[in-house]
Design a protein around this motif. Structure first.
Motif, mmCIF file in Angstrom:
data_model
loop_
_atom_site.group_PDB
_atom_site.id
_atom_site.type_symbol
_atom_site.label_atom_id
_atom_site.label_comp_id
_atom_site.label_asym_id
_atom_site.label_seq_id
_atom_site.Cartn_x
_atom_site.Cartn_y
_atom_site.Cartn_z
ATOM 1 N N LYS A 326 -1.071 -1.087 1.610
ATOM 2 C CA LYS A 326 0.007 -2.063 1.158
ATOM 3 C C LYS A 326 1.506 -1.165 1.272
ATOM 4 O O LYS A 326 1.711 -0.310 1.023
ATOM 5 N N TYR A 327 2.408 -2.217 1.942
ATOM 6 C CA TYR A 327 3.575 -1.662 2.208
ATOM 7 C C TYR A 327 4.256 -0.877 1.020
ATOM 8 O O TYR A 327 4.666 0.070 1.083
ATOM 9 N N ASP A 329 3.049 0.546 -1.524
ATOM 10 C CA ASP A 329 2.384 1.728 -1.697
ATOM 11 C C ASP A 329 2.867 2.971 -0.674
ATOM 12 O O ASP A 329 3.158 4.159 -1.333
ATOM 13 N N LYS A 344 -5.203 4.930 -2.522
ATOM 14 C CA LYS A 344 -4.772 3.480 -2.405
ATOM 15 C C LYS A 344 -4.781 2.971 -0.731
ATOM 16 O O LYS A 344 -4.138 2.134 -0.566
ATOM 17 N N LYS A 355 -2.381 -9.850 4.719
ATOM 18 C CA LYS A 355 -1.341 -10.002 3.982
ATOM 19 C C LYS A 355 -0.029 -9.645 4.479
ATOM 20 O O LYS A 355 -0.072 -8.623 5.319
ATOM 21 N N ASP A 358 1.130 -5.845 5.318
ATOM 22 C CA ASP A 358 0.024 -4.747 5.502
ATOM 23 C C ASP A 358 0.316 -3.886 6.458
ATOM 24 O O ASP A 358 0.553 -4.103 7.689
#
Length: 366
Positions: A326-327, A329, A344, A355, A358
């Motif tokens: 996830k961006y 993260d 993660k 999404k 991503d």
């Protein structure tokens, strides 16, 4: 993905001025009808601050943003559906586009002629709407002649198609566009989509205003807003002449200073490109590495194998799994290694719906 937005409007409403601001490909912005005969095509990069933040962390060899094609289509006049002016060419060019950016003149200037003599953006909108609706009615009537014969002998599929066609026909005869019609079943939705009606294309109305009206709009803008409230369309306020002046400034700092003086956070061109991207129902995933940080374009709702195919068809054919970060993260933890250590990094299969934002790494075997 070669998806196109077509810029349309009556002659001299500011289409080519706006297109020139969007693109380094200069269309001839002459003050007479039909100065744009062949459609000018520009590949416009999509502003995305996330790319810059990723690049700060990774320091790649190059940064590759997402892009969208914008096409400047010849100005239309009354009677285009019957071939008047450049009508047939205009309608053919619209049919090839995936979405429409409809520019409306919402400013007074005695030095810029108007084909109908007075400024009235709602009337201008209706002129183009009517020409497109007439063409759609022709398409529907031709299809109905064939389908009704099949439905009469008990063809179930033909009956469903006839119902869809009649729903569109009724709406168009009321002077409303096909995009205002909705269908419940997937079968009806597919039939509707496959008709490729001109007035079913998503549309963004761009109100071209003077510099004084950039922030709060004007009476013309409010007239347009009222006219499109039931149309399932978006509206954007832009000053094309001002945008062309911003585009001519050499440095990023000069452009930002100009925008601040006008009281704007970002240029109308940037807002327009983002809106066009959204209009086409597009989203972005990223690939991140020392060679490049790249934004890839995909249709909202696509699953991992389809997105893999955007990079290369072999990735889709031999898809095994996707590793997804996830961006937020990645930005928070600072590197792929740190994301892995924090647990993660997610491994996803063929059913994963990608999404926006991503960061993807695809495993495949062919």
């Amino acid at each position: 993905m070669a998806l196109q937005c077509g810029i349309v409007g009556l002659p001299n409403v500011g289409k080519s001025t706006l297109f020139n601001s969007l693109s380094s490909a200069k269309a001839q912005a002459a003050n007479f009808p039909f100065c744009t005969i062949e459609p000018n095509v520009g590949i416009i990069t999509v502003p995305d601050g996330r790319l810059a933040k990723l690049a700060e962390l990774v320091r790649p060899g190059r940064i590759v943003p997402a892009a969208v094609e914008i096409v400047d289509i010849a100005g239309l006049v009354k009677g285009a559906s019957k071939g008047e002016g450049l009508g047939n060419k205009f309608l053919g060019n619209i049919r090839e586009c995936d979405a429409i950016i409809h520019v409306l003149r919402c400013f007074d200037d005695d030095n810029v002629t108007h084909v109908d003599g007075t400024v009235n953006p709602v009337r201008d909108k209706e002129i183009i709407d009517i020409e497109l609706q007439i063409k759609d009615l022709e398409t529907i009537d031709q299809r109905l002649q064939k389908v009704q014969k099949q439905a009469a002998v008990g063809d179930k599929q033909a009956r469903i198609t006839a119902d869809v066609l009649n729903a569109f026909r009724e709406t168009l005869l009321q002077g409303r566009s096909a995009r205002t019609v909705t269908f419940d079943s997937k079968e009806e939705q597919k039939i509707a989509h496959d008709l490729f009606l001109l007035t079913s294309k998503p549309v963004l109305y761009v109100c071209n205003v003077d510099e004084e009206s950039i922030i709060s709009g004007n009476a013309y803008v409010e007239q347009v807003r009222e006219a499109i409230k039931d149309e399932n369309a978006e509206l954007l306020v832009v000053a094309a002449k001002t945008e062309s002046e911003i585009a001519e400034l050499e440095s990023y700092e000069d452009r930002q200073m100009f925008l601040e003086e006008l009281g704007l956070e970002e240029s109308g061109v940037n807002r327009l490109v983002k809106s066009a991207f959204s209009l086409l129902n597009l989203e972005t995933f990223f690939t991140v590495g020392p060679i490049e940080v790249k934004a890839w374009t995909y249709r909202k709702g696509w699953k991992a194998p389809q997105c893999a195919g955007v990079i290369h068809t072999d990735f889709e054919k031999g898809f095994i799994r996707a590793e997804v970060i996830k961006y937020n993260d990645y930005i928070e933890l600072g590197s792929e290694a740190a994301v892995r250590d924090a647990g993660k990094l997610f491994v996803e299969g063929k059913e994963y719906v990608v999404k926006d934002g991503d960061i993807m790494h695809f495993r495949f075997n062919v």
